[in-house]
Design an enzyme around this catalytic site. Structure first.
Site, PDB file in Angstrom:
ATOM      1  N   HIS A 279      37.290   3.512 -37.084  1.00 14.46           N
ATOM      2  CA  HIS A 279      36.034   4.272 -37.030  1.00 14.46           C
ATOM      3  C   HIS A 279      35.498   4.559 -38.441  1.00 14.46           C
ATOM      4  O   HIS A 279      34.597   5.379 -38.597  1.00 14.46           O
ATOM      5  CB  HIS A 279      36.190   5.577 -36.231  1.00 14.46           C
TER       6      HIS A 279
ATOM      7  N   SER B 272      36.459 -10.667 -29.191  1.00 13.62           N
ATOM      8  CA  SER B 272      36.067 -11.978 -28.670  1.00 13.62           C
ATOM      9  C   SER B 272      34.609 -12.276 -29.004  1.00 13.62           C
ATOM     10  O   SER B 272      34.229 -13.438 -29.157  1.00 13.62           O
ATOM     11  CB  SER B 272      36.278 -12.032 -27.163  1.00 13.62           C
TER      12      SER B 272
ATOM     13  N   ASP C 134      34.087  -7.162 -37.670  1.00 10.27           N
ATOM     14  CA  ASP C 134      34.565  -8.233 -36.794  1.00 10.27           C
ATOM     15  C   ASP C 134      34.037  -9.593 -37.248  1.00 10.27           C
ATOM     16  O   ASP C 134      34.770 -10.580 -37.297  1.00 10.27           O
ATOM     17  CB  ASP C 134      34.104  -7.977 -35.351  1.00 10.27           C
TER      18      ASP C 134
HETATM   19  P1  ADP Z   1      35.255  -7.667 -27.699  1.00  7.69           P
HETATM   20  O1  ADP Z   1      34.442  -8.287 -28.764  1.00  7.69           O
HETATM   21  O2  ADP Z   1      36.020  -6.479 -28.160  1.00  7.69           O
HETATM   22  O3  ADP Z   1      36.157  -8.646 -26.989  1.00  7.69           O
HETATM   23  P2  ADP Z   1      32.673  -7.240 -26.549  1.00  7.69           P
HETATM   24  O4  ADP Z   1      32.206  -6.452 -25.387  1.00  7.69           O
HETATM   25  O5  ADP Z   1      32.092  -6.991 -27.878  1.00  7.69           O
HETATM   26  O6  ADP Z   1      34.271  -7.106 -26.571  1.00  7.69           O
HETATM   27  O7  ADP Z   1      32.457  -8.786 -26.235  1.00  7.69           O
HETATM   28  C1  ADP Z   1      32.886  -9.344 -25.003  1.00  7.69           C
HETATM   29  C2  ADP Z   1      31.763 -10.181 -24.429  1.00  7.69           C
HETATM   30  O8  ADP Z   1      31.554 -11.347 -25.258  1.00  7.69           O
HETATM   31  C3  ADP Z   1      32.074 -10.756 -23.069  1.00  7.69           C
HETATM   32  O9  ADP Z   1      31.802  -9.837 -22.042  1.00  7.69           O
HETATM   33  C4  ADP Z   1      31.132 -11.948 -23.020  1.00  7.69           C
HETATM   34  O10 ADP Z   1      29.813 -11.542 -22.742  1.00  7.69           O
HETATM   35  C5  ADP Z   1      31.143 -12.426 -24.459  1.00  7.69           C
HETATM   36  N1  ADP Z   1      32.123 -13.525 -24.632  1.00  7.69           N
HETATM   37  C6  ADP Z   1      33.229 -13.532 -25.384  1.00  7.69           C
HETATM   38  N2  ADP Z   1      33.866 -14.726 -25.318  1.00  7.69           N
HETATM   39  C7  ADP Z   1      33.123 -15.511 -24.493  1.00  7.69           C
HETATM   40  C8  ADP Z   1      33.226 -16.852 -23.991  1.00  7.69           C
HETATM   41  N3  ADP Z   1      34.241 -17.644 -24.320  1.00  7.69           N
HETATM   42  N4  ADP Z   1      32.252 -17.288 -23.175  1.00  7.69           N
HETATM   43  C9  ADP Z   1      31.216 -16.514 -22.833  1.00  7.69           C
HETATM   44  N5  ADP Z   1      31.066 -15.251 -23.261  1.00  7.69           N
HETATM   45  C10 ADP Z   1      31.997 -14.740 -24.056  1.00  7.69           C
HETATM   46 MG    MG Z   2      32.845  -7.263 -29.807  1.00  5.78          MG
END
Ligand code: ADP
Ligand code: MG
Length: 405
Positions: free
Chosen positions: A43, A133, A179
């Protein structure tokens, strides 16, 4: 939104190449970017402070081929929606496509000339577990679009800002830059200490005998989004309070520990504790850098524990599941240091564990957490990794032939 299907399945890059080639044809090129875990500095990013993320060997892959001039076409193994858009008229839509549409818009805005591209993405990083992700998706597909346009980032920060633009203007998530930064600049065997104010950074060597172990509580409490906005607001109230005493203060980063002790007395209790977390956490990041450099594992253990306590008691973003996971780890064989990581209210803990004892550590944490929480947690031993780039098959081996930076 369709349910993610085979999400977070671990694949070797060669399996993904095969799947991408099946989808896009044999000329398909392959790009990837890593997920990340933040070791310490939680944070602090949106308070202009210090963070210490590590890129990890869980990747999002983007296969790419040229498409009709001026068009991008997006598919994901994880979702059913397919997107087709004109590069000259990119608009936010609904769903996952926004990460890539926004990335394309962000790159064009920074002067990159893109060409028609067809993309197929797939991820080994669980969504929303705090391993980022979304940044891995942005950076891998951004590199793929540049690769197909026969160009490459002039500087790594272009990728970071384009992905930041995608999050802010297409996805609607007001994220910091940590990130996107680590997905671009990550370095194997190192964490990166990043100053979110000056954007200066330096690699911090990880001890060779330590493995990184991530324990996923599997929960995501609904509170997370509203609490995040509330914390941002409370930090802003803290800034205004210190500004009235110290006009040069622009963010909590500018408040020293001594300033805090001197001027905190008439702060409302909750705001005082939020400020105490941020200001002390910045100090812990600096100290952790020193401890890594001096190979002082017992100091790291103290710093990780102090960070967790501060997040739990002062910033109030932990939850019973995270606390139980941290306690289970602290009792397990091979444990060196551990704490919650990411925004909180669920998600993961990060642990440094003696390499030789990782299996015993995992078995012990899993059993202890299960008996307390009645849930078998996912636990991943991961390696540090390099930032994103392009892969090529050389003598039957997938090699990173071109790094983003
Ligand atoms: P984090 O980044 O912590 O994993 P976020 O909510 O910021 O969580 O991002 C997750 C979102 O990113 C998923 O719900 C989806 O919309 C998108 N995402 C991530 N990887 C993929 C993928 N391989 N294909 C499609 N969408 C993806
Ligand atoms: Mg994210």
């Amino acid at each position: 939104m369709p349910e993610p299907s085979r999400q977070a399945q671990l694949l070797s890059s060669s399996v993904f190449r095969r799947q991408a080639c099946d989808k896009l044809g044999p000329e398909c090129r392959l790009f990837r970017a890593p997920g990340r875990v933040n070791l310490i500095g939680e944070h602090t990013d949106y308070n202009q402070g210090l963070v210490m993320p590590v890129a990890i060997n869980r990747y999002t892959y983007a296969g790419a081929v040229p498409a009709r001039a001026g068009e991008i076409h997006l598919e994901s193994r994880e979702f059913e929606d397919i997107y087709t858009a004109k590069l000259e008229m990119l608009q936010p839509e609904k769903g996952w496509g926004n990460y890539l549409l926004g990335m394309a818009a962000g790159l064009q805005q920074r002067g990159y000339k893109l060409r028609g591209t067809r993309l197929y993405v797939q991820s080994e990083i669980p969504f929303g577990a705090g391993l980022s992700s979304s940044a891995a998706l942005e950076i891998s597909s951004g590199l793929a679009m540049l690769g197909i346009a026969q160009t490459w980032p002039h500087q790594g920060m272009d990728m970071v800002w384009a992905a930041h633009f995608a999050e802010h203007h297409f996805v609607g998530a007001l994220t910091g830059i940590m990130d996107q930064f680590i997905a671009t600049f990550g370095r194997k065997e190192h964490a990166l200490m990043l100053d979110c104010r000056s954007l200066e950074w330096e690699p911090v060597p990880l001890p060779a005998e330590c493995e990184l172990v991530i324990c996923n509580t599997g929960v995501r409490h609904a509170l997370a989004a509203s609490a995040y906005n509330q914390r941002r607001h409370e930090c802003q109230l803290g800034v205004e309070h210190f500004q009235r005493r110290l006009p040069e203060v622009q963010s909590l980063r500018d408040v020293t520990w001594n300033d805090f002790l001197r001027w905190q007395t008439d702060l409302p209790d909750a705001v005082m504790r939020r400020c105490r977390h941020i200001i002390s956490e910045n100090r812990r990041v600096e100290e952790a850098r020193r401890a890594f450099q001096q190979h002082d594992l017992s100091r790291l253990s103290e710093l990780f524990s102090a960070s967790h306590r501060s997040l739990r008691d002062d910033y109030e973003v932990s939850c019973p599941e995270l606390d139980a996971m941290v306690e289970a780890a602290a009792q397990a064989p091979g444990f060196i240091a551990g704490r919650m990581t990411g925004g909180g209210f669920g998600g993961c803990t990060v642990n440094l564990v003696y390499r030789a004892q990782v299996s015993r550590f995992i078995a012990s944490v899993s059993a202890a957490y299960r008996s307390q929480m009645n849930h078998i947690p996912e636990i991943w031993a991961v390696e540090s990794a390099d930032g994103g780039g392009e892969l090529a098959l050389v003598n039957d081996q997938e090699l990173l032939i071109r790094a983003a930076t």
